[in-house]
Design a protein around this motif. Structure first.
Motif, PDB file in Angstrom:
ATOM      1  N   UNK A  34       0.824  -1.211   0.000  1.00 15.41           N
ATOM      2  CA  UNK A  34       0.000   0.000   0.000  1.00 15.41           C
ATOM      3  C   UNK A  34       0.851   1.250   0.000  1.00 15.41           C
ATOM      4  N   UNK A  35       0.276   2.339  -0.416  1.00 19.60           N
ATOM      5  CA  UNK A  35       0.950   3.636  -0.329  1.00 19.60           C
ATOM      6  C   UNK A  35       0.510   4.272   0.990  1.00 19.60           C
ATOM      7  N   UNK A  36       1.444   4.860   1.714  1.00 20.14           N
ATOM      8  CA  UNK A  36       1.114   5.479   2.989  1.00 20.14           C
ATOM      9  C   UNK A  36       1.428   6.959   3.016  1.00 20.14           C
ATOM     10  N   UNK A  37       0.688   7.653   3.814  1.00 26.59           N
ATOM     11  CA  UNK A  37       0.952   9.086   3.980  1.00 26.59           C
ATOM     12  C   UNK A  37       1.984   9.259   5.087  1.00 26.59           C
ATOM     13  N   UNK A  38       2.826  10.236   4.930  1.00 29.05           N
ATOM     14  CA  UNK A  38       3.854  10.487   5.934  1.00 29.05           C
ATOM     15  C   UNK A  38       3.446  11.592   6.900  1.00 29.05           C
ATOM     16  N   UNK A  39       2.383  12.329   6.580  1.00 30.15           N
ATOM     17  CA  UNK A  39       1.888  13.360   7.494  1.00 30.15           C
ATOM     18  C   UNK A  39       2.797  14.558   7.618  1.00 30.15           C
ATOM     19  N   UNK A  40       3.583  14.822   6.579  1.00 31.98           N
ATOM     20  CA  UNK A  40       4.476  15.989   6.605  1.00 31.98           C
ATOM     21  C   UNK A  40       4.678  16.495   5.186  1.00 31.98           C
ATOM     22  N   UNK A  41       5.044  17.750   5.093  1.00 32.01           N
ATOM     23  CA  UNK A  41       5.336  18.343   3.806  1.00 32.01           C
ATOM     24  C   UNK A  41       6.762  18.045   3.364  1.00 32.01           C
TER      25      UNK A  41
END
Length: 129
Positions: A34-41
């Motif tokens: 899966x692709x995951x979000x890192x929660x940062x810019x």
């Protein structure tokens, strides 16, 4: 070396099948189909990358001898791992996985194929180097 792909979300991540908000980084990591979000810019991600973040991010995927392993491939190669890193077998005994230098296209392509089979978002052009 293990095939992770990091991307910066554009203005419509949902329309592109990516998690997270516009301007956030996502990761198509080798230890998940899966692709995951890192929660940062991007700036925060770059700061973390330069501050030793990869050691922590990939800590669960490292095994003895990894530095020597990583020195062997050419620039167009990565490390192919069997069974795949997100499998139950690999999690049970990471040291028993088989690893060898293969074309980076193959490393990322195998992950992209699994992602498509499981209905996850395709990593895009980097999945087909």
């Amino acid at each position: 070396m293990l095939g992770g792909v990091f991307r910066l979300n554009g203005h419509d991540p949902e329309g592109s099948g990516r998690p997270g908000a516009p301007g956030q980084m996502t990761c198509f990591a080798p230890d998940t189909p899966d692709r995951g979000r890192l929660g940062m810019g991007h700036s925060a991600w770059l700061g973390r990358l330069l501050g030793g973040g990869p050691e922590r991010f990939y800590a669960g995927l490292r095994r003895p001898g990894r530095r020597e392993e990583a020195a062997a491939p050419e620039l167009s190669q990565g490390i192919g791992v069997v069974p795949v890193l997100w499998s139950k077998e690999a999690h049970e005994d990471l040291a028993a996985t088989s690893r060898r230098a293969v074309a980076l296209r193959e490393v990322v392509g195998v992950s992209a194929d699994f992602a498509r089979q499981f209905g996850s978002a395709d990593p895009g052009f980097l999945g087909g180097l």
